[in-house]
Write an enzyme that holds these catalytic residues in place. Structure first.
Site, PDB file in Angstrom:
ATOM      1  N   LYS A 171     -73.251 -39.232  50.613  1.00 31.12           N
ATOM      2  CA  LYS A 171     -73.917 -39.051  49.477  1.00 31.12           C
ATOM      3  C   LYS A 171     -74.975 -40.067  49.654  1.00 31.12           C
ATOM      4  CE  LYS A 171     -73.525 -39.997  44.546  1.00 31.12           C
ATOM      5  NZ  LYS A 171     -72.887 -40.219  43.234  1.00 31.12           N
ATOM      6  N   ASP A 194     -79.419 -43.446  40.812  1.00 30.57           N
ATOM      7  CA  ASP A 194     -78.851 -42.452  40.030  1.00 30.57           C
ATOM      8  C   ASP A 194     -79.212 -42.848  38.473  1.00 30.57           C
ATOM      9  OD1 ASP A 194     -77.602 -40.611  38.803  1.00 30.57           O
ATOM     10  OD2 ASP A 194     -75.380 -41.367  39.488  1.00 30.57           O
ATOM     11  N   LYS A 247     -78.032 -42.054  31.797  1.00 29.04           N
ATOM     12  CA  LYS A 247     -76.841 -42.965  31.884  1.00 29.04           C
ATOM     13  C   LYS A 247     -77.397 -44.070  30.699  1.00 29.04           C
ATOM     14  CE  LYS A 247     -75.088 -43.328  36.728  1.00 29.04           C
ATOM     15  NZ  LYS A 247     -73.707 -42.679  36.325  1.00 29.04           N
ATOM     16  N   ASP A 273     -75.793 -46.168  44.696  1.00 28.76           N
ATOM     17  CA  ASP A 273     -75.261 -44.885  44.831  1.00 28.76           C
ATOM     18  C   ASP A 273     -75.675 -44.107  46.215  1.00 28.76           C
ATOM     19  OD1 ASP A 273     -73.800 -43.059  43.471  1.00 28.76           O
ATOM     20  OD2 ASP A 273     -75.322 -42.172  42.468  1.00 28.76           O
ATOM     21  N   ASP A 295     -75.530 -35.886  35.531  1.00 30.63           N
ATOM     22  CA  ASP A 295     -75.098 -37.273  36.179  1.00 30.63           C
ATOM     23  C   ASP A 295     -74.075 -37.004  37.362  1.00 30.63           C
ATOM     24  OD1 ASP A 295     -74.950 -39.931  36.443  1.00 30.63           O
ATOM     25  OD2 ASP A 295     -73.826 -40.338  34.687  1.00 30.63           O
ATOM     26  N   GLU A 332     -74.080 -35.656  40.002  1.00 28.48           N
ATOM     27  CA  GLU A 332     -74.963 -35.008  40.853  1.00 28.48           C
ATOM     28  C   GLU A 332     -74.669 -35.112  42.269  1.00 28.48           C
ATOM     29  OE1 GLU A 332     -75.042 -38.151  39.803  1.00 28.48           O
ATOM     30  OE2 GLU A 332     -75.493 -39.271  41.710  1.00 28.48           O
ATOM     31  N   ARG A 336     -71.843 -34.437  43.731  1.00 25.92           N
ATOM     32  CA  ARG A 336     -71.220 -33.390  44.096  1.00 25.92           C
ATOM     33  C   ARG A 336     -72.098 -32.352  44.302  1.00 25.92           C
ATOM     34  NH1 ARG A 336     -67.607 -33.362  38.939  1.00 25.92           N
ATOM     35  NH2 ARG A 336     -67.802 -35.630  39.177  1.00 25.92           N
TER      36      ARG A 336
END
Ligand code: BES
Ligand code: ZN
Ligand code: ZN
Length: 511
Positions: free
Chosen positions: A270, A275, A282, A293, A352, A354, A356
Site C-alpha cells: 500500500k 492519507d 480525517k 501511509d 478513508d 482507501e 483496501r
C-alpha cells in the site's frame, strides 16, 4: 526533484569490518554478561594493563551490572576509552540480546567516543557477533536531510568499527556481516522513503526512484503503470483513490531475476503517500503522520533493495500501489460504486478506507505473475493498532502453514507478526452491499482490522484466474502500528522503523 541518492543516508551505513587482529584501535567496546566482575580472559590479549585495571575496578565495584541494553562509557583512562555493553544474564542471552546491545552502543555514541571502535567479544560465537554488528548498523540511522544545522550534541562523526574474532571465525563472520550490511541498506531505504515529507514523496517520485534504483542492477526491471494506463487497464480502485489529487496515482512493478523459471514470491505494498481521508476527511490531530501511509510500499521497495544488495538469485516480483488520498472536486465520494481490475464492484462507504481499494487492484494484478505466494503490506487500519499496539504487526493468511512460516521468520529476526483470524463472518460482512459486490466499510466498528483483511481476500485471485480454482496462497500484514511510532523498537531512534524488510528477506532466502 530530491531523491534518496542526494539525501545521503542510503548506501552509507557505518563502516564495519571484521578482523582476527586483537589490537585495540580507538575506543574499546566490550560486551559483557551480568555477574562478570573482571575482564574476560579471552579479551585480555593486547589490552594495555592500565585499561584492564580501569575496567576491572568498575566491574569489581559492581558499578556496571551489564543489564540488557545498558552501556557505560569510561573516559579519561591513560590507555584509551571504553564502552561497556550489557548482554544480561548469560544463560538466557540470545542473539536478539546481542543485536539490542549493538544497537544500544550506537545509540549511546557521542563525539567524545571518537571515530574508531574496536569490539572484543568473549567467545560469543559467529551468530551472536554478527547480530551485534547488525544491531550497530541498524541503529546507525537518523533522518536529517532537511536540517541545515545539526544539534551539536547529536552531530555525528563518521565511525568506523572493527569487530575482532578468532582466525577460525573470520571468514564466516565476514560473510555474515556483509549479508547484514546489504539487508541494512534495505531497512534504511524503507525508512528514508517513509520519513520523506509528503510534499517531496508522492507517487511519481516513488516511481522515479524505483526506476533510477533499478539502473544499478542488471537483474532488476521496473515497470511503471501511469495514471492514463491505469484508467485504460481498468484499475478502478487505484484510480478512484488517486484521482482527487494533483499528484496522480500509479502502480510500480519490480521484477528481480525475471528469467528464472517457476513460481516466485510476490510482494504487494500500500503506497498512500498522504492519507487525508479524502472526502471522509480525517480529524486534524496527528494527520502529519499519514505521510507514513506509504509504509507498505516502502517495505516492499526496501526488501527488493535488501535482496538485490545480498545478491539474491531467485525470482521475486513486487507491486506497489501509489496514490495520494485528497479531498477535492475530482475526488471520489462516499456512495460511489467503483469497478476494480478484477471486475468486482465496491461500494465506497468511506473514502478513508482507501488502502483496501488500491490493494484490490494490486492483489488482482499479482495473479498475472502466477506467484508461489502473495504477501501484502499495508498501514491499513487504526483498529490493528488498537488490537496490537505498536508491538506486533497483524498477520492474516488463507493458509495456516504459510502464516506460521511468516510468524516464525519474524521471530527469527526479532520482528513480531501476530496471527489474526480470517473468519467467514467478516467476509460476509464485507460482501453484503445492497448495490455492489463488496463494500469498503464494515457494518459496525468492531473488528475493523479483521473486516479489512476479509475484504482484501475478495481480491486475491485463484490460480490462473480460474473461476472455481484454488486461491493463491496469500498473507496480509497490517503494519499500521509497527511501521512508525514504536517506542520499544530499539533498532530505531524515531520515525519510520523499516520493519519487515528483515523478516521477508529471511523468509525468501532462508525458510
Ligand atoms: N491509513 C489509515 C489507517 C491508519 C490509521 C494507520 C491510523 C495508522 C494509524 C487507513 O487508511 C484508514 O484511515 N483506515 C480507517 C478505516 C475505516 C474508515 C474503516 C481507520 O482505520 O479508521
Ligand atoms: Zn484512510
Ligand atoms: Zn490509509
Amino acid at each position: 526533484m530530491k531523491c534518496y541518492r542526494e539525501y545521503g543516508s542510503i548506501g552509507a551505513p557505518m563502516e564495519l569490518n571484521v578482523s582476527a587482529n586483537q589490537n585495540i584501535n580507538g575506543t574499546l567496546v566490550l560486551p559483557l554478561y551480568e555477574g562478570c566482575d573482571s575482564v574476560p580472559e579471552s579479551c585480555e590479549a593486547g589490552m594495555p594493563n592500565s585499561l584492564k585495571s580501569q575496567i576491572n575496578r568498575v566491574l569489581s565495584d559492581g558499578d556496571f551490572k551489564a543489564k540488557k541494553k545498558s552501556t557505560m562509557t569510561l573516559l579519561g583512562g591513560e590507555d584509551g576509552k571504553v564502552i561497556l555493553a550489557g548482554l544480561g544474564k548469560s544463560d538466557d542471552c540470545t542473539s536478539h540480546d546481542f543485536r539490542k546491545a549493538g544497537a544500544a552502543v550506537t545509540a549511546g555514541m557521542k563525539k567524545s567516543h571518537g571515530s574508531e571502535l574496536t569490539v572484543l567479544f568473549d567467545n560469543a560465537g559467529v551468530a551472536n557477533m554478527g547480530a551485534f554488528a547488525e544491531g550497530m548498523m541498524l541503529r546507525d540511522y537518523s533522518y536529517d536531510n532537511y536540517k541545515q544545522k545539526k544539534d551539536d550534541d547529536e552531530e555525528k562523526t563518521e565511525v568506523s568499527v572493527r569487530i575482532t574474532c578468532s582466525e577460525a571465525e573470520a571468514e564466516e563472520l565476514t560473510k555474515l556481516v556483509a549479508q547484514y550490511k546489504g539487508i541494512c541498506k534495505g531497512v534504511h531505504l524503507s525508512r528514508d522513503l517513509g520519513n520523506c515529507p509528503p510534499n517531496d514523496m508522492y507517487p511519481e517520485v516513488f516511481a522515479d526512484m524505483a526506476w533510477e534504483w533499478a539502473k544499478d542492477f542488471d537483474n532488476v526491471d521496473v515497470t511503471i503503470i501511469n495514471y492514463d494506463q491505469a484508467i485504460k487497464a481498468g484499475m478502478g480502485g487505484l484510480v478512484a483513490v488517486g484521482m482527487g489529487s494533483a499528484r496522480k496515482p500509479c502502480m510500480v512493478i519490480f521484477e528481480m531475476n525475471k528469467h528464472v523459471k517457476g513460481r516466485c514470491p510476490l510482494l504487494v505494498g500500500k503506497g498512500i503517500t498522504f492519507d487525508t481521508g479524502g472526502i471522509s476527511l480525517k480529524p486534524g490531530a496527528n494527520m502529519d503522520e499519514m505521510k507514513y501511509d506509504m509504509g507498505g510500499s516502502a517495505t516492499v521497495f526496501g526488501t527488493m533493495e535488501a535482496l538485490a544488495q545480498t545478491g539474491h538469485k531467485g525470482k521475486v516480483v513486487a507491486i506497489t500501489c501509489m496514490a495520494e488520498n485528497m479531498p477535492s472536486s475530482n475526488a471520489q465520494r462516499p456512495g460511489d460504486v467503483i469497478t476494480t481490475l478484477s471486475g468486482k464492484t465496491i461500494e465506497v462507504l468511506n473514502t478513508d478506507a482507501e488502502g483496501r481499494l488500491v490493494l484490490s487492484d494490486g492483489l488482482w494484478k499479482a495473479g498475472e505473475f502466477d506467484p508461489e505466494y502473495i504477501i501484502d503490506f499495508a498501514t491499513l487500519t487504526g483498529a490493528c493498532v488498537v488490537a496490537l499496539g505498536h508491538e506486533a504487526t497483524g498477520l492474516w493468511s488463507n493458509d495456516d502453514d504459510f502464516r506460521t512460516r511468516i510468524h516464525e521468520a519474524g521471530n527469527e529476526v526479532g520482528e513480531l507478526a501476530w496471527p489474526m483470524p480470517l473468519l467467514p463472518a467478516f467476509e460476509k460482512e464485507m460482501t453484503d452491499s445492497k448495490i455492489a459486490d463488496t463494500r469498503n466499510l464494515g457494518a459496525g466498528r468492531w473488528g475493523g482490522a479483521n473486516t479489512a483483511a476479509a475484504f482484501l481476500k475478495q481480491f486475491v485471485p485463484n490460480r490462473g484466474y480460474e473461476k472455481d480454482g484454488e486461491q493463491i496462497t496469500w498473507a496480509h500484514m497490517d503494519i499500521a502500528g509497527t511501521y512508525w511510532g514504536s517506542k520499544t523498537n530499539t533498532m530505531v531512534k524515531n520515525g519510520a522503523t523499516g520493519i519487515h524488510v528483515r523478516t521477508i528477506h529471511h523468509l525468501i532466502t532462508k525458510s
